[in-house]
Design an enzyme around this catalytic site. Structure first.
Site, PDB file in Angstrom:
ATOM      1  N   ASP A  14       6.859  -0.207  25.785  1.00 19.61           N
ATOM      2  CA  ASP A  14       8.305  -0.230  25.981  1.00 19.61           C
ATOM      3  C   ASP A  14       8.978  -0.309  24.599  1.00 19.61           C
ATOM      4  O   ASP A  14       8.795  -1.277  23.866  1.00 19.61           O
ATOM      5  CB  ASP A  14       8.691  -1.451  26.834  1.00 19.61           C
ATOM      6  CG  ASP A  14      10.125  -1.388  27.322  1.00 19.61           C
ATOM      7  OD1 ASP A  14      10.795  -0.363  27.097  1.00 19.61           O
ATOM      8  OD2 ASP A  14      10.583  -2.379  27.926  1.00 19.61           O
ATOM      9  N   ASP A 108      12.012   5.904  26.948  1.00 21.37           N
ATOM     10  CA  ASP A 108      11.588   4.807  26.082  1.00 21.37           C
ATOM     11  C   ASP A 108      10.453   3.940  26.623  1.00 21.37           C
ATOM     12  O   ASP A 108      10.149   2.898  26.051  1.00 21.37           O
ATOM     13  CB  ASP A 108      12.779   3.914  25.740  1.00 21.37           C
ATOM     14  CG  ASP A 108      13.395   3.261  26.973  1.00 21.37           C
ATOM     15  OD1 ASP A 108      13.136   3.726  28.088  1.00 21.37           O
ATOM     16  OD2 ASP A 108      14.148   2.287  26.805  1.00 21.37           O
ATOM     17  N   GLU A 109       9.806   4.357  27.702  1.00 15.00           N
ATOM     18  CA  GLU A 109       8.682   3.564  28.202  1.00 15.00           C
ATOM     19  C   GLU A 109       7.699   4.429  28.971  1.00 15.00           C
ATOM     20  O   GLU A 109       8.057   5.462  29.540  1.00 15.00           O
ATOM     21  CB  GLU A 109       9.150   2.387  29.063  1.00 15.00           C
ATOM     22  CG  GLU A 109       9.902   2.776  30.308  1.00 15.00           C
ATOM     23  CD  GLU A 109      10.253   1.565  31.178  1.00 15.00           C
ATOM     24  OE1 GLU A 109       9.400   0.674  31.351  1.00 15.00           O
ATOM     25  OE2 GLU A 109      11.384   1.538  31.688  1.00 15.00           O
TER      26      GLU A 109
END
EC number: 2.7.7.7
Length: 365
Positions: A14, A108-109
């Site tokens: 993350d 983003d993860e």
């Protein structure tokens, strides 16, 4: 029983305050300052906040005018999603150096299954450490990671030592970790559900574990069995590298409320144009058009229509959205409109089969 299940090595990576961090990377003068990505006007909404801004209580999805009250020195930056996508692709390229089993959740993860990885490294913790170091050295950004036996525990663990940290929950530690966990930290338990659990005397994982499957089913419906099993460390969902898109959408929040359908047509045309552009980029089309309407009192309404054929053309999307707009009278003035297309013609992709490997609890993490 947890010990009877095949144990995988899952990493959840993350990125730390991703949008804000990219903006700071591109504009070094922002470093160390409270930064918010999004609009600061009366109708602006925060997409992301730097950790300096979070110290004041600024959070994503917060109204810009509230954020500025909490942090008068807050610096607003306009989102640049093309740049975020560019960086995200570079991050994923790093992931694929270690495994092909990468399941992105957003820009983003992502989840990574490194049970059998390209480096032949038996330690998922060391792989996560190496990935985070490469992201920092090659891209100048920090990431946090959670490492454990399944996606659920890895996801929860990745939030433990943020920012720029990681946490490993070894197989023999999973049950104790979940029992001591605040129920608000359980992935899938939102604010409303947490409040309901509090009312039922459920504050920790251990409290949740004491409830029977029948009890949880009766109070939480289909989610009951999910809560029953995850608190026992049982989450069999595999990392799916070929996630199939189910819908595509665009929406706009207006600086002033719109009170007439006539004034909304120009906005709908812009939104339909954006949806069509995104469909073309993704090379998909769909049958179901949904119009999203958020009123000035923040109530939300959706209206849908399913066609007999697939569409991606702006004119057809707009015509269908217009029909939905005129379908019934508006309840109030409108602050947001959105159009989504679902029931897509996405071809079924081959799912990579993972062979279950029986592993004892003393697994090299």
């Amino acid at each position: 029983m947890l010990s009877d299940l095949p144990i995988r090595k899952i990493i959840h990576v993350d990125m730390d305050a991703f949008y804000a961090s990219v903006e700071i990377l591109d504009n070094p003068e922002l470093k160390g300052k409270p930064v918010a990505v999004g609009g600061g006007g009366k109708r602006g909404v925060i997409s992301a906040a730097s950790y300096e801004a979070r110290k004041f209580g600024v959070r994503s999805a917060m109204a810009g005018n509230l954020a500025i009250k909490l942090c008068p020195e807050l610096i607003f930056v306009k989102p640049n999603f093309e740049r975020y996508t560019e960086i995200s692709k570079k991050i994923r390229k790093i992931f694929f150096d270690y495994t092909d089993l990468v399941e992105p959740l957003s820009l983003d993860e992502a989840y990574l299954d490194v049970t059998n990885n390209k480096k032949g490294n038996p330690s998922a913790s060391l792989i996560a450490q190496e990935i985070r170091a490469r992201i920092f050295n090659e891209l100048g950004l920090t990431a946090s990671a959670g490492i454990s036996i399944n996606k659920f525990v890895a996801k929860v663990a990745s939030d433990y030592n943020k920012p720029n940290g990681q946490k490993t929950v070894n197989p023999e530690e999973v049950i104790g970790f979940l029992e001591a966990l605040d129920i608000r930290k359980f992935y899938g338990v939102g604010k409303v559900t947490a409040e309901k659990m509090y009312q039922l005397g459920i504050f920790t994982g251990n409290d949740l574990k004491l409830k029977s499957l029948e009890y949880l089913d009766s109070h939480f419906g289909k989610s009951g069995s999910y809560y029953y099993y995850v608190v026992r460390g049982i989450h069999t969902s595999e990392v799916k590298p070929n996630r199939i898109r189910k819908s595509l959408a665009a929406e706009r929040t207006f600086s002033e409320n719109l009170s007439s359908e006539v004034f909304m047509l120009e906005k709908l045309e812009q939104i339909a144009s954006e949806v069509s552009r995104r469909l073309a980029k993704s090379k998909v089309s769909g049958k179901t058009v949904t119009l999203k309407i958020k009123y000035s009192d923040f109530t939300l309404q959706t209206r849908s229509k399913t066609l007999h054929y697939f569409i991606s053309d702006k004119a057809l999307i707009l015509d269908t959205a217009k029909d939905l707009l005129y379908q019934e009278r508006l309840n109030n003035s409108v602050r947001l409109l959105g159009i989504s297309l679902s029931n897509l013609n996405t071809e079924t992709k081959k799912v990579i089969e993972q062979k279950s490997v029986s592993v004892q609890l003393k697994f090299g993490f």
